[in-house]
Structures are given as structure tokens and as C-alpha cells.
Design a protein around this motif. Sequence first.
Motif, mmCIF file in Angstrom:
data_model
loop_
_atom_site.group_PDB
_atom_site.id
_atom_site.type_symbol
_atom_site.label_atom_id
_atom_site.label_comp_id
_atom_site.label_asym_id
_atom_site.label_seq_id
_atom_site.Cartn_x
_atom_site.Cartn_y
_atom_site.Cartn_z
ATOM 1 N N LEU A 1 0.754 -1.162 -0.055
ATOM 2 C CA LEU A 1 0.122 -0.020 0.064
ATOM 3 C C LEU A 1 0.927 1.305 -0.229
ATOM 4 O O LEU A 1 1.756 1.352 0.844
ATOM 5 N N PRO A 2 0.586 2.321 -0.945
ATOM 6 C CA PRO A 2 1.303 3.519 -0.612
ATOM 7 C C PRO A 2 1.428 4.054 0.680
ATOM 8 O O PRO A 2 2.273 4.802 0.960
ATOM 9 N N SER A 3 0.427 3.735 1.518
ATOM 10 C CA SER A 3 0.545 4.441 2.797
ATOM 11 C C SER A 3 1.503 3.644 3.705
ATOM 12 O O SER A 3 1.368 4.110 5.050
ATOM 13 N N THR A 4 1.897 2.721 3.296
ATOM 14 C CA THR A 4 3.129 2.079 4.177
ATOM 15 C C THR A 4 4.032 2.763 4.772
ATOM 16 O O THR A 4 4.809 3.660 3.783
ATOM 17 N N LEU A 5 4.504 3.001 5.879
ATOM 18 C CA LEU A 5 5.214 3.648 6.579
ATOM 19 C C LEU A 5 6.958 3.166 6.399
ATOM 20 O O LEU A 5 7.125 2.127 6.205
ATOM 21 N N PRO A 6 7.601 4.188 6.302
ATOM 22 C CA PRO A 6 9.133 3.819 6.240
ATOM 23 C C PRO A 6 9.469 2.997 7.316
ATOM 24 O O PRO A 6 9.252 3.331 8.543
ATOM 25 N N GLY A 7 10.344 2.197 7.041
ATOM 26 C CA GLY A 7 10.884 1.356 8.348
ATOM 27 C C GLY A 7 10.062 0.041 8.380
ATOM 28 O O GLY A 7 10.455 -0.822 9.229
ATOM 29 N N SER A 8 8.802 0.083 7.878
ATOM 30 C CA SER A 8 7.915 -1.120 7.922
ATOM 31 C C SER A 8 8.285 -2.007 7.345
ATOM 32 O O SER A 8 8.853 -2.107 6.277
ATOM 33 N N PRO A 9 8.328 -3.583 7.919
ATOM 34 C CA PRO A 9 8.573 -4.584 7.195
ATOM 35 C C PRO A 9 7.382 -4.821 6.062
ATOM 36 O O PRO A 9 6.170 -4.815 6.405
ATOM 37 N N VAL A 10 7.826 -5.103 4.860
ATOM 38 C CA VAL A 10 6.958 -5.249 3.845
ATOM 39 C C VAL A 10 6.711 -6.750 3.626
ATOM 40 O O VAL A 10 5.648 -7.524 3.567
ATOM 41 N N THR A 11 7.872 -7.702 3.441
ATOM 42 C CA THR A 11 7.658 -9.045 3.505
ATOM 43 C C THR A 11 8.868 -9.518 3.654
ATOM 44 O O THR A 11 9.879 -8.962 4.267
ATOM 45 N N GLU A 12 9.380 -10.767 3.326
ATOM 46 C CA GLU A 12 10.728 -11.443 3.831
ATOM 47 C C GLU A 12 11.109 -12.502 2.874
ATOM 48 O O GLU A 12 10.177 -12.916 2.169
ATOM 49 N N VAL A 13 12.258 -12.971 2.769
ATOM 50 C CA VAL A 13 12.819 -14.075 1.821
ATOM 51 C C VAL A 13 13.138 -14.893 3.009
ATOM 52 O O VAL A 13 14.051 -14.814 3.969
ATOM 53 N N TYR A 14 12.667 -16.112 2.739
ATOM 54 C CA TYR A 14 12.902 -17.399 3.930
ATOM 55 C C TYR A 14 13.762 -18.433 3.231
ATOM 56 O O TYR A 14 13.190 -18.759 2.152
ATOM 57 N N ALA A 15 14.926 -18.671 3.528
ATOM 58 C CA ALA A 15 15.628 -19.867 2.904
ATOM 59 C C ALA A 15 16.238 -20.681 3.977
ATOM 60 O O ALA A 15 16.517 -20.362 5.136
ATOM 61 N N VAL A 16 16.480 -22.087 3.672
ATOM 62 C CA VAL A 16 17.050 -23.024 4.737
ATOM 63 C C VAL A 16 18.275 -23.594 3.776
ATOM 64 O O VAL A 16 18.386 -23.539 2.592
ATOM 65 N N ASP A 17 19.200 -23.940 4.595
ATOM 66 C CA ASP A 17 20.456 -24.839 4.080
ATOM 67 C C ASP A 17 20.656 -26.192 4.722
ATOM 68 O O ASP A 17 20.691 -26.206 5.986
ATOM 69 N N LYS A 18 20.623 -26.885 3.818
ATOM 70 C CA LYS A 18 20.624 -28.406 4.454
ATOM 71 C C LYS A 18 22.088 -28.810 5.199
ATOM 72 O O LYS A 18 22.414 -29.630 5.881
ATOM 73 N N ASP A 19 22.999 -27.931 4.795
ATOM 74 C CA ASP A 19 24.730 -28.115 5.415
ATOM 75 C C ASP A 19 24.341 -27.693 6.791
ATOM 76 O O ASP A 19 23.594 -27.292 7.445
ATOM 77 N N THR A 20 25.359 -27.824 7.616
ATOM 78 C CA THR A 20 25.766 -27.348 8.910
ATOM 79 C C THR A 20 26.585 -26.464 9.080
ATOM 80 O O THR A 20 27.454 -26.209 8.183
ATOM 81 N N GLY A 21 26.700 -25.711 10.298
ATOM 82 C CA GLY A 21 27.898 -24.772 10.802
ATOM 83 C C GLY A 21 27.998 -23.823 9.754
ATOM 84 O O GLY A 21 26.984 -23.108 9.353
ATOM 85 N N MET A 22 29.047 -23.241 9.380
ATOM 86 C CA MET A 22 29.232 -22.213 8.392
ATOM 87 C C MET A 22 28.647 -22.392 7.112
ATOM 88 O O MET A 22 28.230 -21.477 6.325
ATOM 89 N N ASN A 23 28.628 -23.669 6.655
ATOM 90 C CA ASN A 23 28.172 -23.843 5.272
ATOM 91 C C ASN A 23 26.273 -23.603 5.400
ATOM 92 O O ASN A 23 25.942 -23.588 4.332
ATOM 93 N N ALA A 24 25.748 -23.409 6.463
ATOM 94 C CA ALA A 24 24.318 -23.329 6.688
ATOM 95 C C ALA A 24 23.918 -21.700 7.007
ATOM 96 O O ALA A 24 22.986 -21.734 7.417
#
Length: 1014
Positions: free
Chosen positions: A818-841
Amino acid sequence: MSCIGNHDRALGPLAFLPAFSSGLNQRACDYWLKFPSDLHEQRGSVFRRPPDRSALTAASLGMRGRGNARSSWALAVSWRPATWHPRLDMGRLSRPSSSTSHRNLPPLFLFFLFVGPFNCLASYSRATELLYSLNEGLPAGVLIGSLAEDLRLVPRAGARQDQHTQPAERTGAEPSPPLSFSLASRGLSGQYVTLDNRSGELHTSAQEIDREALCLEGGGGTAWGSSISISSSPSSDSCFLLLDVLVLPQEHFRFVKVKIAIRDINDNAPQFPVSQISVWVPENAPVNTRLAIEHPAMDPDIGTNGVQTYRLLDYHRMFTLDVEENENGERTPYLIVMGLLDRETQDQYVSIIIAEDGGSPPLSGSATLTIGISDINDNCPLFADSQINVTVYGNATVGTPIAAVQAADRDLGTNAQITYSYSQKVPQASKDLFHLDETTGIIKLFSKIGGSVLQTHKLTILANGPGCIPAVITALVSIIKVVFRPPEIVPRYIANEIDGIVYLKELEPVNTPIAFFTIRDPEGKYKVNCYLDGEGPFRLSPYKPYNNEYLLETTKPMDYELQQFYEIAVVAWNSEGFHVKKIIKVQLLDDNDNAPIFLQPLIELTIEENNAPHAFLTKLYATDADSGERGQVSYFLGHDAPSYFSLDSVTGILTVSTQLDREEKEKYRYTVRAVDSGKPPRESVATVALTVLDKNDNSPRFINKDFSFFVPENFPGYGEIGVISVTDADAGRNGWVALSVLNQSDIFVIDTGKGMLRAKVSLDREQQSSYTLWVEAVDGGEPALSSTVKITILLLDINDNPPLVLFPQSNMSYLLVLPSTLPGSPVTEVYAVDKDTGMNAVIAYSIIGRRGPRPESFRIDPKTGNITLEEALLQTDYGLHRLLVKVSDHGYPEPLHSTVMVNLFVNDTVSDESYIESLLRKEPEINIEEKEPQISIEPTHRKVEAVSCMPTLVALSVISLGSITLVTGMGIYICLRRGKKHPREDESLEVQIPLKGKIDLHMRERKPMDISNI
């Protein structure tokens, strides 16, 4: 007077009482005339067949009348055969014989006429004899016979019917009381038979009947008075048990004599009274000579069960046996000579005599029969030669034996006595000069030989035996006259001499003097020489400056162990040829000059470990050539021997007192000593080398309690994971170890030789992060021992999986902003996972491409993936904003990444979805930014990464799998909802939605809100 049968006796005054109480005229006397009966013997069975004769019964000889004694006598005599009832039981009743001819009837009739007037005085006295027979050795409960039936005390069916049909008023009789049977006394009745008091049946008791014990040992007839007795005839063929039985009540009173014949069975084998039987036969016994063999075999059984035959196991082709039976039935074996005997050829024959009885099967007994051949004088003395030649010197001493004759006689004892005598042809002068011993046959010089004695004497000698022609031998004696006396030898001993024996020590030095010898001629006319005869380390040499003096001495050291005794002779002779010998005997004395010697200087022994305490190892043996105490050897352990070894000083037995363990010590080496008893003692040393043999008493042992290996994932197949180190303290085959994987052998394999653990397939940590194996180690012993160990394999993660974007689900999805969305408001997100572990994840988010009216208005958080509005939206910002988001991990050595398109539609409403979708289908022209996101990793993450361990990896794996499952499920759920609310019928149309059109905001806000919430 009583009414009796053939062998019956009166019962006495007691028999008259019932007669007076009941009335004499109401009773009658029944007689059983008993005659000798035949018992049909059936061997091996107690069954008897009934006799083939009929018994005669005399009945109803009595008086009937009313009133006083003037009543007339009524005499009625009837003869009828007694009915025989055969019984197939173990005993048999023997009935009287019916073979009496009719000519005996008148005397019997007169007898009844005589006793008729007195019959009522003993109307109740009925004496009866019953005879049964049975085999010995029967078990308890065998039926012998029924007295009630055999005495006919049981009423017949017709008689009972007549009694019932008679009116009670007429008969005036009451029901008869039951019969009662009892023995006259209670002595030994229960020992062999039992009597049923009601039925009158006789049975065998628990005491087994032994005919031989009853009749042969305790035989002899006994009186009828006792309740049970034993009777045997002199011929031992008959053996009876005698019982006196009383039958009550008075109406049926009987005094019954029961005779039970005990039949013999073949239950005894013949037996000789001695085990060794000797028979002597003269060697001149003619053929068919019969000799009775004493001590014949005895068999307690009788008849054919007794001894029937004799035989020899070996007849030697010289003898046979015959059996004679005397009038008493006793059989005696006789030995019969079948060939010519010669004691000088064979003086004894040994065989086995066997006696057999006639039973079925026959039994036998045996004894050793020794047949000795006695000597007779059938041989005469014989000389081996017919003539002997004898030489005698004229100076021979009186009493010197010059010859001996000896004859041989092959006979024994007095038959072989030989006496010797001169023949009558021998001159008396020769008899006076030479004496013949008549017992020994030795000829001695009886008188001194004079100058006038003949030089040749022919002595004819006879050897005389008892009853024999003398044997003859001729002794031809030649006399050599001696004119001069022989030389003389006079010894003087230096060494120790006792009874003509010189004693020397073996360690005596060379040239040790033994004796002086003086050699001289008694006549003083001739020169005398001497020399030493015999072998040995001795020398006889002249002792100067004296004449005829000689010294005997040793020539070299002597050794007792090589030779202990020497015999030498000093010989002297003169010029006339006369010789004289002086025998010297030398005995060496032993000295302790030899040490004990072990058979082997190195004694190699073996013993299995875990031996029993005081186990035998070996027996040491050392020899000592010395004699006496100097040769007695004692054994001792060396100072280097362990304390748990022991050695018997006398026997030399070496033992170990404790249990040896090869794994603790495999080889033992120490010394043993052999010491003799000399003074000073000597000793020798040997070495004992003991090897402890291995037994499979140790299981394989892993060097660690468990093993853990860290292996990177995607490890190649049959790559080396690690070495499983295992040891076995045993040796040889017992120490061979084979390794095997007990579980998951389809994935892992182990190299038995090197212990290398390998994986058959490539391992993927994302499929399984760890493996737990059990490895078994089995040794090669018999039986085999084993052990197991736990092995943990942890897969180390490598960066082989790029981040997986779970939201947004596709590049075609969009979100209404919406155009009325205030600055700093979260709009959406990107969610991802990694099957590896540690730094690889560890995932970082960044926007690498933008497209839209003012796409820089949106910013993404590199850690969380949240997209927020940076600036307030303007009128010019309406439209589709497309953000290319890069999702990358921090893997090493190369990070992996994924990209996703985030579509943001800035507008008040969504009036036309098809328009938006048409815009999404167009390929966006987005410039890729090369700038990588910068994410600072907090120290806590580094710490966790550095000290990661198995529990952390497992927990992360579980969380990752749970998150993936949750996100996947939610995504599927959202897709299904969208499919139901907005079915699409035509995807090929593009719809232009005016940005300023009036749109129903409530209808359009529902979908973007759902997506943003996710």
C-alpha cells in the motif's frame, strides 16, 4: 472208632462230641478210599493233567431208624466213580487211583459190615488227604488249588434246587453257615502259602519256594501234626509241603491233610567241588584204561535237570570221557586212555572238564583237569662216550681227581638213580690205585704212584640202574713218570693282599710295585727262567743286582670304570721243560674320580600354560661311573632357578608348583646340578630350557574401548575411514584375529589383515549424519574367543547444498504494498534454509538487482531476509517493483547461493490480477550488482563452530529436518488455498489495471496479507 481212609488217622475224642449232640441216627459217614495215584510230570510247567483213572467213593454206609434201638438196620452200599474236575491252575489235585480190580470188592464189603455199627460214633470225623503239585520259584499269588471244590463242599446246582423246594416245616433246617478254612496252627503257614479262609483257595506267598533249600538242605520227613512241614523221600525226587487244614462249621467238618509236591526246575548249574582236578596216569597204561575222576560235579536239581553228561574241551587225541551211573542215579565221569603215553615226551596234559545238565536250555559248569603222567622205569642209564683218555703225572698228589664219568637216565626219582662200579675185568691193582666214587663217578688217585706201577691202566666202569643192563665206559689212564722236581715260585707281596687277591687303588701312579717273586730250582742243577702270562698293565722284570729275583709292577694308570679285575700268572720253567704257574689276582678299588654326567647338557622342555599346580616337567638322569656311595647322584636346582620350580634330590623329578602364564613369561632358562656322594663330592651342571606353550586363554583386545571417526561426507566408496587396532596376547594360531562388521555390513566392510574400515558406498551427511557399528574380533583358537567394540562414524559436512528458498515460493508471486506504508515497516521477507551445517548453513541475503519506478526504496536485512520500506512511497512509485534477491551461504572453500525474484506491487488495490501476471511473465531487465552482502558472525557462532561435537550436529540435523518439513507442509497448504479461491481459466490474457481506478480494497487485501504473513 473213626471213619478213615487209606492213610487217615482219627481226630481223637473231639470227634465224638458233635455225634452225641446231633443224634446218631441222623448222620452218615462218608469215606474216601485213597489209592496211590500217578503224578504226570510236565517239565517247566506247574500244570497237571488229570489222572487217567477213576476214583472210587464209598458213601452212605449208615443206619436209619425211629424210636429205640429195636429199629432194624438198613445197610446200603453204593459204588460210583468220583467225578474229576480238571483245573488249569498252577496246582493239581491228585485223585485216588481206580485201578483196583473187582476181586478186591468183597474184602471191602466185609470191612464196611464190620465197622458199620460204629459209624455213628465218629460221624463228624472225616479225614481227607489232598495232593497238589507245583513248580518251585513261582511268584506270589499263583493259585495252587481250591479246597472247597476239591473236597466237594460246594453244593451242586441240583442239590441246591432240591433244598429250596423242600418245605421248611418238613426239613426243619436253617440256612447253612458259610464254610471256614484254617490251618491247624499258625506256625510257618504264611511263609510259603496263603489260605483264603472263605473260599479255601491256596495261593503261593511272597516267600519264593526253593526246592533245593527246602528238601536238600532241610530235608527229612516230619510229622503231620504241624501246620506246615517239609517232607522228602530218601531219593530226593519227592519234595512235599505238608499242611493240616480244618474245615468248619461242624456240618462240613473236615480234617484235611494237604500235600503239595514241589516240582524241580532247572535253576541250578552243575558245579565242581574244586576248581582244579588232578588225575595221575602211569605212562605204561594200556589203551582203554579207565580212571574215575574224583570230585564229580554236583547239581542240586533232580532228574533230567541234574548232571547228565561230561565232556573235555581238549582231548589231546589221547583221552576220552565216559559216564557211568550207579544204582542211586549218580553219574561219575571216567577218563579213558586212547593212545600210548610217554612221560619223557610229555609229562602233563591240561584240559577243561565241562559238566552239563539236561535242562532246557542246559546249564553247565567247568573245572580245570590236569592229567599227570607218572613215571615208570622204562629208561636205562647211558654214557655219552664209550671211552675217555686220562693222563696222570707220576708225582701227582694222593686224592687228586683225575677223571669223572657221568651217565644219564631220563626217568625220575628212584627210577633214575645211578651207581657206578668197576667191571670184574679191572685188575685189583688198578682198583687199589684209582678209587671210583659209586655215586658221583669221580675217579681219584688213591695211593702214591710208585716206580713199579704200570704206565697204562684200562678201567672198565659200569653205570647201574634199577632193573637195567649196565652201561659201559672205558677210562684209559696213562701215567707219566717224573724224575725231577719242577721249579719253585715264592711270592712276597708289597701291595695289600688278602686270601690270594691283591687290592690296588685305581689312582695309583705308574710303576707301583705289587710283589717280589723268587724263582729257584729245588735241585740246584738247572737254569730257571720266568715270564708273565696274561693281559693287563703289569710288568715282571728282574730286580738287580739280585739273581732269580723279579719285581711285579704296574705300567700305566688303571681305571676301575674300564676294568675292575685282572688275573695274571707268573710262569717258571727250567731247561728240562718243566713249567710251574703262580696265579695272581688283582682287584682294583674304586675312587671318586668321575663326576656325574647328564645325558644331555641342554634339557629342552615344554609345558602348556595354565598348568595344574605341581605339574610334572621331566625326570633328570645323570650317571656316575664310580661305584658305591661315590656313584650315588643327588639333584639340586641352580641359584638362577625361580623359586616355584622344585627338584627332588633323590628321584630327579622336576616339577613346577605354580601355574605358568605364557603371556607373562614364555621362556625359562636355569641350571640344575648333579652331585655325587664322594669325598670330596663331584658335580656337573646342565641347563634347563623350558618353553611355555600357548593356550587360547586370552580374548582379542581392542586398544580402545570404542572408536570414533570423523569422515567428510561424499567420501568415495571403499575409501579408508580408519584403522581398528586389536591385539591378542596369545601366540600362533591362537593369536590370529579376524575382524567382521556385525551390523550395517551392507554399507561398511573391514579389512581383516590391516583392520582398515571402509565404506562400500559414498556417504551423504544430509541422509544420515552418523553411523554406529559393532565390530567383532575372533581369534583362531579352539574354541575361539571373541570380543566386540563400538565404532561411531560422524560425517563432517561439506558445502554441497545451496540455500533453498522456501518463500517466496516462485518468481511469479507478488505482494501488494500500500502506498500508505510507513518507512521502516517490514513489507515481506525472503526465507531460505540450507541442508548443510555450521558455516555452510549460515545464510546471507542481499539484493543484487532492482527494477521498478524507484526500487531502491526497499531494503533487505542480510541476516533475517526481512524486506523493509526505506522511504515513503510517492505517486511516482506506483507500479511493479522487482527485486532480485541473492541467498548465499558461508561455505568453504566456495559459498553456494540461490536467487529469487521478489515482486512488490505498489498500489492501493489490485484491480486486475491478469495484468500483474502479464507483467511478471515478461523477462525483467535487471542489472546485477556485484556487491556481496556483509554479515558479521557473532563470536558465539564461531565458538559453536569451533567446538562442534556430536550432540550439536545431531541437534542441528533434527532442527533442520523439522524446519524443512514444516515449511514444505505450509507451502503446500498455501498453494492449495490459492488454487481453491482463484481458479484460472485463461492464463494467456494480459489485463491492464489502471493504477487510479476504483477497486474494492477489502477484496484485494486478503491475498497479500496472507502472503506477507507467511
